[in-house]
Write a protein that holds these residues in place. Structure first.
Motif, PDB file in Angstrom:
ATOM      1  N   GLY A   1       0.809  -1.223   0.000  1.00  0.00           N
ATOM      2  CA  GLY A   1       0.000   0.000   0.000  1.00  0.00           C
ATOM      3  C   GLY A   1       0.836   1.265   0.000  1.00  0.00           C
ATOM      4  N   HIS A   2       2.042   1.157   0.469  1.00  0.00           N
ATOM      5  CA  HIS A   2       2.885   2.330   0.597  1.00  0.00           C
ATOM      6  C   HIS A   2       3.254   2.943  -0.743  1.00  0.00           C
ATOM      7  N   GLY A   3       3.605   2.092  -1.695  1.00  0.00           N
ATOM      8  CA  GLY A   3       4.039   2.660  -2.967  1.00  0.00           C
ATOM      9  C   GLY A   3       2.910   2.791  -3.958  1.00  0.00           C
ATOM     10  N   LEU A   4       1.700   2.587  -3.499  1.00  0.00           N
ATOM     11  CA  LEU A   4       0.568   2.488  -4.418  1.00  0.00           C
ATOM     12  C   LEU A   4       0.201   3.805  -5.101  1.00  0.00           C
ATOM     13  N   ASN A   5       0.003   3.737  -6.395  1.00  0.00           N
ATOM     14  CA  ASN A   5      -0.482   4.891  -7.144  1.00  0.00           C
ATOM     15  C   ASN A   5      -2.007   4.815  -7.139  1.00  0.00           C
ATOM     16  N   LYS A   6      -2.639   5.728  -6.434  1.00  0.00           N
ATOM     17  CA  LYS A   6      -4.093   5.671  -6.238  1.00  0.00           C
ATOM     18  C   LYS A   6      -4.856   5.647  -7.548  1.00  0.00           C
ATOM     19  N   ASP A   7      -4.452   6.536  -8.437  1.00  0.00           N
ATOM     20  CA  ASP A   7      -5.186   6.651  -9.703  1.00  0.00           C
ATOM     21  C   ASP A   7      -5.118   5.369 -10.502  1.00  0.00           C
ATOM     22  N   LYS A   8      -3.973   4.757 -10.504  1.00  0.00           N
ATOM     23  CA  LYS A   8      -3.833   3.528 -11.275  1.00  0.00           C
ATOM     24  C   LYS A   8      -4.589   2.389 -10.616  1.00  0.00           C
ATOM     25  N   ALA A   9      -4.610   2.390  -9.295  1.00  0.00           N
ATOM     26  CA  ALA A   9      -5.375   1.351  -8.607  1.00  0.00           C
ATOM     27  C   ALA A   9      -6.853   1.497  -8.925  1.00  0.00           C
ATOM     28  N   ILE A  10      -7.300   2.731  -9.046  1.00  0.00           N
ATOM     29  CA  ILE A  10      -8.690   2.981  -9.425  1.00  0.00           C
ATOM     30  C   ILE A  10      -8.901   2.627 -10.888  1.00  0.00           C
ATOM     31  N   ALA A  11      -7.930   2.974 -11.713  1.00  0.00           N
ATOM     32  CA  ALA A  11      -8.060   2.731 -13.146  1.00  0.00           C
ATOM     33  C   ALA A  11      -8.219   1.250 -13.481  1.00  0.00           C
ATOM     34  N   ILE A  12      -7.611   0.383 -12.700  1.00  0.00           N
ATOM     35  CA  ILE A  12      -7.782  -1.043 -13.009  1.00  0.00           C
ATOM     36  C   ILE A  12      -9.014  -1.616 -12.319  1.00  0.00           C
ATOM     37  N   GLY A  13      -9.700  -0.771 -11.580  1.00  0.00           N
ATOM     38  CA  GLY A  13     -10.939  -1.226 -10.957  1.00  0.00           C
ATOM     39  C   GLY A  13     -10.762  -1.861  -9.593  1.00  0.00           C
ATOM     40  N   MET A  14      -9.537  -1.805  -9.066  1.00  0.00           N
ATOM     41  CA  MET A  14      -9.322  -2.419  -7.759  1.00  0.00           C
ATOM     42  C   MET A  14     -10.037  -1.620  -6.679  1.00  0.00           C
ATOM     43  N   LEU A  15      -9.940  -0.286  -6.786  1.00  0.00           N
ATOM     44  CA  LEU A  15     -10.634   0.575  -5.840  1.00  0.00           C
ATOM     45  C   LEU A  15     -11.671   1.396  -6.595  1.00  0.00           C
ATOM     46  N   PRO A  16     -12.829   1.621  -6.010  1.00  0.00           N
ATOM     47  CA  PRO A  16     -13.867   2.400  -6.700  1.00  0.00           C
ATOM     48  C   PRO A  16     -13.447   3.857  -6.860  1.00  0.00           C
ATOM     49  N   LYS A  17     -13.863   4.487  -7.992  1.00  0.00           N
ATOM     50  CA  LYS A  17     -13.417   5.848  -8.226  1.00  0.00           C
ATOM     51  C   LYS A  17     -14.005   6.831  -7.217  1.00  0.00           C
ATOM     52  N   GLU A  18     -15.123   6.467  -6.611  1.00  0.00           N
ATOM     53  CA  GLU A  18     -15.704   7.350  -5.592  1.00  0.00           C
ATOM     54  C   GLU A  18     -14.776   7.558  -4.409  1.00  0.00           C
ATOM     55  N   PHE A  19     -13.770   6.716  -4.276  1.00  0.00           N
ATOM     56  CA  PHE A  19     -12.876   6.814  -3.122  1.00  0.00           C
ATOM     57  C   PHE A  19     -11.710   7.741  -3.352  1.00  0.00           C
ATOM     58  N   ARG A  20     -11.578   8.224  -4.589  1.00  0.00           N
ATOM     59  CA  ARG A  20     -10.347   8.891  -4.970  1.00  0.00           C
ATOM     60  C   ARG A  20      -9.841   9.947  -3.983  1.00  0.00           C
ATOM     61  N   GLU A  21     -10.747  10.827  -3.553  1.00  0.00           N
ATOM     62  CA  GLU A  21     -10.283  11.926  -2.699  1.00  0.00           C
ATOM     63  C   GLU A  21     -10.144  11.523  -1.239  1.00  0.00           C
ATOM     64  N   LYS A  22     -10.601  10.317  -0.923  1.00  0.00           N
ATOM     65  CA  LYS A  22     -10.624   9.952   0.499  1.00  0.00           C
ATOM     66  C   LYS A  22      -9.525   8.983   0.904  1.00  0.00           C
ATOM     67  N   ILE A  23      -8.684   8.622  -0.079  1.00  0.00           N
ATOM     68  CA  ILE A  23      -7.687   7.593   0.216  1.00  0.00           C
ATOM     69  C   ILE A  23      -6.487   8.152   0.956  1.00  0.00           C
ATOM     70  N   THR A  24      -6.149   7.509   2.046  1.00  0.00           N
ATOM     71  CA  THR A  24      -4.922   7.849   2.767  1.00  0.00           C
ATOM     72  C   THR A  24      -4.074   6.591   2.818  1.00  0.00           C
ATOM     73  N   VAL A  25      -2.844   6.714   2.338  1.00  0.00           N
ATOM     74  CA  VAL A  25      -1.952   5.559   2.399  1.00  0.00           C
ATOM     75  C   VAL A  25      -1.270   5.587   3.762  1.00  0.00           C
ATOM     76  N   VAL A  26      -1.459   4.547   4.537  1.00  0.00           N
ATOM     77  CA  VAL A  26      -0.963   4.604   5.910  1.00  0.00           C
ATOM     78  C   VAL A  26       0.242   3.711   6.193  1.00  0.00           C
ATOM     79  N   GLY A  27       0.737   3.051   5.193  1.00  0.00           N
ATOM     80  CA  GLY A  27       1.950   2.263   5.425  1.00  0.00           C
ATOM     81  C   GLY A  27       1.729   1.150   6.426  1.00  0.00           C
ATOM     82  N   ASN A  28       2.621   1.019   7.369  1.00  0.00           N
ATOM     83  CA  ASN A  28       2.504  -0.049   8.341  1.00  0.00           C
ATOM     84  C   ASN A  28       1.619   0.413   9.497  1.00  0.00           C
TER      85      ASN A  28
END
Lengths: 743, 214
Positions: free
Chosen positions: A664-691
């Motif tokens: 999750g740390h190195g994750l590119n949010k937009d690309k994760a959404i683009a492949i459908g892994m995460l819903p696009k409605e989440f885009r502005e609410k995602i916080t990458v929290v690492g460990n």
């Protein structure tokens, strides 16, 4: 040059097989199961009673003691090994109390332990011989090769009473009972090294370990050469693991992953089907084999290549009520006058992270991380449960306890803090890791109804938990878990993100092999495990790799040509999880794949080229890899959809989405959404929290609210996705890609 | 009825099923079966069968251990009733590993099997002095003195013990049995012991016969 040497790094290596064999308990005996169970039950206790000590010292054969062909004055090295008296006393006590099985097992364990110390002694012998430029011509043991009286000579020569607190009886028997005494006759010929016990000359003809067919293996690796001795019948991988090596074996030695490569330098080894699937004809000819499939029939010399090194995510993002405090990595080691400290430990399936925290401010002072050595039993939780059920529970338990001891020691040494200053320790881990740590039976974990032995918060003393000699006796807390699938590490992650105080629903996703997630607020939580699979960690991907130096972690396509970035900017060696996600997103965007994930014909056969390694090999992303990724991302997406449905909220109502895990740390949010892994409605609410696990432990150590943690667990309900029909449908749908780009 | 339940006890003991033996012994007592019969026909004879199988290599140490454990479980229930019924042990045995020798596993197994043969055992442990061994035998009125030695350097002490017995005029009072890896029949004869036995099961058999003949 020294005359006597105290052997201080001795490790007893006891296995179930060795012990039961020593008791004449064959696998087809009606009592085998019972003895195996009893062994597992008492081994942790027995292990603590083993106190290996040893010495080697130069001497000369005395006048009055005739020894075959060696006259008085012959130069020798005397060797003594002992495991102390505790275990023998326990055996005697058990017998006296009528607990015969336990008594015999303790004794058999003691014998196996003592015998196994000879391996370590052999290493010391080598060093000493090299230093003194001598070889060893023969090994003598009383009474078959030399009279018992020699033990008195050895006792005096090495001053055993004072050095190792070993006594001698009037019958020339060394005490503690489990003590062995060896005489190595020296020779000017440096190449000679006849140190093994010769069963054919031993008078204990009823000894169950009598084995004229022992093998000697020469192992060459980065660290140099070592010699190990083994019995026929074990695979080379097992032998290596038993002797302290760590070959890569994510599939747990089942011949599926092809990572446990070794090269036979000297000796013959058959080619198995798994070898053929893994190596080229050239490589096979050169002597490459899979260690897990290789069962040595004769002595051989083997080269063991270096293990992969991983870049480990050590940081966490801790949120407290007023401010976001980002914990910096290792560089922020601080000199501190603090009088007390706490330690947070995240026991991950693949990596362990130890954090030293200031007792008052809670600030992270130092972090140490290391690979979990249990990985030699299997890369994932299921392989380890299977291994535990197959009799390897003690090995697994011992492995993690050793890692905990070593990690703690490293943490203390590097921060120059004394163990006595640690006030409290908190541990977070998934349920299987906890079971293995505590040596609990795992047989119910892997099968319906998936019950854990315990899920409670556990309190104990650090030394009680990990054993060994340590100055740290801190109170240790193990975080409670939700279920067999969703454990204390997720509870900790939720605690880190403040779920115990949230009024509005939020979502936590841990992107790892298990893909756990939780949705809810302080009053009600739904948790589940999506079993996403190893694709996010590069597993099952043809050119996949973990987060190692040179892993392709970022990809952009420009007219179907890949522009890449690698970890630590090293030359490409493989594609890691983040790279896989980014690549997929790009392939979708440039329509190299259709909405079902089918690759364009041009790339269908050989895969899509991504990069070239330093050796000129092309790293490709194949149709098979795409399917693997689809499985993983669909599991995560479907998991999210079902959680939302069951909870009864829509995506817009979720206030925050926390993405945790090393990946999750190195994750590119937009690309994760683009492949459908995460819903696009989440885009502005995602916080990458690492460990988030380690962050939650840190918060707990600071605020210490057991009640808040308990409430989190109490208010949670687990959903089993595998049994959910709707999940299956969702899962199918989530495999697809959206090829129309509307940003 | 009685025969059936006693048979079951014997079967379960041979299989090493301690819980079953316990339950059935309780049941048998409730049925009013004489505790001495339960002991002799249910427990002791079962152990003898196990001992015989062991000697013939039909079963090995682990199976014997669990059988002995099952027997102890049954015996624990039976004991108070046996005392009440005035049951006498088959004999009394004093056992120890001789002075200078700290080995005890073999001796422990012999104790276990002798107990399984109905003897009352006084196990003095290891590194036992002649005076202590003989003193205890006198104190409890033992029938048999058993000695174990695992080293050629400690074996000779067995001779010492026998010599002391002779000196005190006690030699004929006791049956002397010896055992241990370096010991054999020749040595036993040489030092004047009564019996040499190579393993725990044989020891139990020989001990039983020895007290019968006394």
């Amino acid at each position: 040059m020294k005359k006597t040497y105290v052997l201080d790094k001795l490790t007893a290596r006891v296995t179930l097989e060795l012990v039961l064999h020593g008791l004449d308990c064959a696998e087809d005996s009606p009592v085998y199961e019972e003895f195996a169970e009893e062994f597992h039950r008492i081994y942790p206790k027995a292990e603590k009673m083993i106190r290996p000590v040893g010495m080697l010292g130069f001497g000369e054969l005395p006048e009055q003691i005739p020894a075959e062909e060696f006259p008085a004055g012959t130069k020798v090295l005397y060797g003594v090994l002992s495991i102390g008296e505790e275990l023998s006393s326990a055996s005697t006590k058990a017998f006296a109390e009528g607990d015969y099985v336990q008594g015999m097992l303790y004794n058999a364990i003691a014998d196996a332990a003592l015998f196994s110390l000879e391996q370590d002694m052999a290493r010391y012998l080598r060093e000493i011989c090299e230093e003194h430029h001598v070889g060893i011509r023969k090994r003598l043991e009383a009474p078959q090769d030399i009279p018992m009286e020699i033990q008195k000579e050895v006792w005096e020569c090495l001053n055993l009473k004072n050095s190792l607190d070993i006594d001698i009886t009037c019958g020339y028997m060394l005490y503690p009972v489990k003590t062995s005494c060896l005489v190595f006759v020296l020779d000017a010929e440096e190449e000679m090294f006849e140190v093994q016990h010769d069963c054919s000359r031993c008078q204990r003809t009823d000894c169950r370990h009598r084995n004229i067919s022992d093998l000697t293996l020469q192992i060459i690796n980065e660290a140099g050469n070592s010699e190990i001795r083994c019995r026929k019948g074990s695979s080379l991988l097992e032998v290596l693991v038993q002797n302290g090596f760590h070959p890569d074996s994510p599939c747990g030695g089942t011949g599926r992953c092809g990572k446990c490569k070794v090269k036979i330098i000297n000796g013959r080894a058959n080619i198995t089907a798994a070898d053929e699937a893994c190596f080229s004809a050239q490589e096979l000819q050169e002597g490459w084999r899979l260690a897990c499939r290789l069962v040595p029939e004769q002595n051989m010399t083997v080269f063991v290549p270096k293990e992969q090194t991983y870049q480990i995510l050590e940081t966490g993002v801790l949120q407290d009520k007023n401010e976001k405090t980002e914990c910096a990595p290792e560089e922020m080691k601080q000199e501190t006058e603090a009088s007390c400290f706490n330690v947070a430990i995240d026991i991950g399936t693949t990596t362990l992270v130890f954090q030293l925290l200031d007792g008052r401010s809670g600030k992270v002072l130092h972090t140490v991380s290391m690979l979990n050595r249990q990985r030699t039993f299997g890369a994932d939780v299921i392989s380890r449960i299977q291994a535990a059920n197959a009799g390897k529970l003690d090995g697994l338990s011992k492995a993690i306890r050793t890692d905990l001891r070593n990690g703690m020691q490293k943490l203390l040494d590097e921060s120059d803090v004394n163990g006595t200053k640690i006030r409290r320790i908190a541990i977070g881990a998934n349920t299987t890791m906890i079971h293995l740590l505590l040596g609990y039976d795992c047989s119910t974990l892997g099968v319906y109804p998936f019950e854990a032995v315990t899920l409670s918060m556990l309190n104990m003393n650090w030394t009680e938990l990990v054993g060994g000699d340590t100055s740290c006796h801190a109170e240790t807390v193990i975080f409670p878990g939700f279920s067999a699938f969703v454990g204390g590490d997720i509870v900790s992650g939720l605690y880190a993100c403040g779920f115990d105080e949230k009024e509005e629903p939020a979502l936590l996703i841990d992107l790892g092999t298990n893909g756990e997630m939780a949705l809810g607020n302080r009053n009600h939580l739904l948790v589940t495990s999506t079993a996403a699979g190893p694709a996010f960690e590069g597993g099952n991907i043809s050119c996949g790799t973990g987060s190692v130096a040179g892993a392709v972690c970022s990809v952009t396509l420009e007219k179907k040509v890949a522009q890449i970035k690698t970890l630590w900017n090293k030359p490409p060696v493989g594609i890691c999880g983040t790279g896989v996600v980014e690549l997929m997103a790009e392939l979708v965007r440039e329509e190299v794949v259709d909405e079902t994930g089918l690759l364009e014909e041009e790339y269908f056969e050989d895969g899509f080229p991504v990069a070239e390694t330093a050796e000129g090999k092309t790293l490709v992303f194949t149709q098979g890899d795409i399917r693997e990724l689809q499985l993983a991302k669909a599991a995560v997406r479907a998991g999210i959809e079902i959680l939302l449905k069951r909870y009864g909220v829509c995506k817009e109502q979720v206030t925050e989405v926390y993405v945790a895990g090393g990946f999750g740390h190195g994750l590119n949010k937009d690309k994760a959404i683009a492949i459908g892994m995460l819903p696009k409605e989440f885009r502005e609410k995602i916080t990458v929290v690492g460990n988030s696990c380690v962050a939650g432990l840190g918060r707990f150590l600071q605020e210490g609210s057991e009640e808040a943690v308990y409430t989190l667990v109490k208010n949670a309900e687990e959903i089993n996705l595998a049994m959910d029909a709707e999940f299956q449908n969702c899962y199918m749908e989530a495999m697809m890609f959206e090829t129309d780009t509307d940003e | 009825m009685a025969a059936q339940i006693i048979n079951e006890i014997s079967e379960f003991l041979q299989k090493g099923k301690a819980k079953n033996v316990k339950t059935l012994v309780e049941e048998a007592l409730q049925q009013g079966i004489d505790p001495k019969d339960i002991l002799n026909d249910g427990l002791l004879s079962a152990m003898m069968i196990v001992g015989g199988k062991f000697k013939r290599n039909e079963v090995f140490v682990p199976e014997v251990l669990v059988a002995a454990r099952a027997m102890n479980a049954g015996l624990a229930i039976l004991e108070p009733h046996l005392v009440e019924a005035g049951n006498e042990p088959k004999g009394k045995v004093v056992i120890g590993t001789v002075k200078g020798d700290m080995h005890d596993i073999g001796k422990n197994l012999v104790s276990m099997m002798l107990k399984g043969a109905g003897f009352e055992i006084y196990d003095l442990g290891t590194d036992v002095d002649a005076e202590v061994l003989i003193g205890k035998a006198e104190e409890v009125g033992a029938d048999i003195i058993c000695m174990s030695a695992l080293l050629t350097t400690t074996m000779p002490y067995m001779q010492t013990v026998i010599d002391v017995l002779k000196e005190k005029g006690l030699r004929s009072k006791y049956v002397v049995m010896v055992g241990g890896a370096p010991v054999n029949e020749e040595f036993a004869n040489k030092i004047g012991a009564d019996y040499y036995t190579p393993d725990a099961a044989t020891a139990a058999e020989v001990a039983r016969k020895a007290v019968e003949n006394k």
